[in-house]
Design an enzyme around this catalytic site. Sequence first.
Site, PDB file in Angstrom:
ATOM      1  CG  HIS A 114      -1.950  -1.049   1.234  1.00 55.05           C
ATOM      2  ND1 HIS A 114      -2.803  -1.281   0.176  1.00 55.05           N
ATOM      3  CD2 HIS A 114      -2.272  -1.978   2.176  1.00 55.05           C
ATOM      4  CE1 HIS A 114      -3.595  -2.311   0.468  1.00 55.05           C
ATOM      5  NE2 HIS A 114      -3.291  -2.749   1.671  1.00 55.05           N
ATOM      6  CG  ASP A 151      -2.801  -8.511   0.808  1.00 55.84           C
ATOM      7  OD1 ASP A 151      -2.057  -8.784   1.765  1.00 55.84           O
ATOM      8  OD2 ASP A 151      -3.827  -7.799   0.913  1.00 55.84           O
ATOM      9  CG  ASP A 235      -4.923  -9.990   3.512  1.00 53.44           C
ATOM     10  OD1 ASP A 235      -4.724 -10.476   2.384  1.00 53.44           O
ATOM     11  OD2 ASP A 235      -4.601  -8.819   3.816  1.00 53.44           O
TER      12      ASP A 235
HETATM   13 ZN   LIG Z   1      -4.051  -7.181   2.805  1.00 51.11          ZN
END
Ligand SMILES: [Zn+2]
Length: 298
Positions: A114, A151, A235
């Site tokens: 990110h 992810d 995740d």
């Molecule tokens: Zn994540």
Amino acid sequence: MTTALITHAACLEHDTGPYHPETSERLRAVLAALEAEEFSTLLREEAPRATVEQLARAHPRDYVEAILAIQPDLGEPVHLDGDTAAGGGIMAVDAVMEGWARSAFAAVRPPGHHAEPARPMGFCLFNNAAVAALHARAQWGVERVAVVDFDVHHGNGTQAIFQADPNLFYASSHQSPCYPGTGAPSERGVAGNVVNATLRARDGGPAFRAAWTQTILPMLDAFAPGLLIISAGFDAHIADPLAQLRLETADYAWITDQLIAVADKHCGGRVVSLLEGGYDLDALAASAAVHVRGLMRL
Ligand SMILES: [Zn+2]
């Protein structure tokens, strides 16, 4: 040739405070799982700190210096070690390019995907995957580098760093709508070097595998990277508390095998994987274990 496992004690000290999902317990769980007998042949190495020069390939130099400046001396209660996490990715690239390992897994935190060029975001300080990719190009002359990201969240930072460069490739499967809100299929970079495949809340393994088989893997094959880097977040697992996809541990074994096949075809088998998210400790540990097993070709 074997697989390198790169981590650092500093990654365990990175203290995000109580009740934060991105805790040192995550890394402890992964490393504990990798203590099993079948992982005894892993080449275990300690991550170095990334240098300002290495970090500044993906971020403006004043951003790098500002983040490093808020890092107190070792042992302080607040310890940011983004440079060690990024250093893990750099060492992973060196491992496969020097040839002492065929694949490498950097078990590091904080995660990186990110982090935008000049903005920390979503637990991320430096973009570990982008720093690793740009190191492969600058240090090793790898012309075309791909980062693929499974992810559950879109890697807005990696996309932002890569999207204007046709010799870099970024592909992601992620839940949508979900944090950080980027990653629409219409975001295609230049020359199709960005590929986004969105999944809906409650989608599971079949939708995930279809997204990779039908959308991402053909584009990755067409890009023909010289090095493949995986942003390995776990995740999207059904047990994860931060999102609503329903992958099973076996889906992570499957995607790893698919990516190994791409690396064999285009990259001489060289593949680097960096830990991103994953917030249910048991699911994270089990998923990372099958992923590393795949990297080791066990
Ligand atoms: Zn994540």
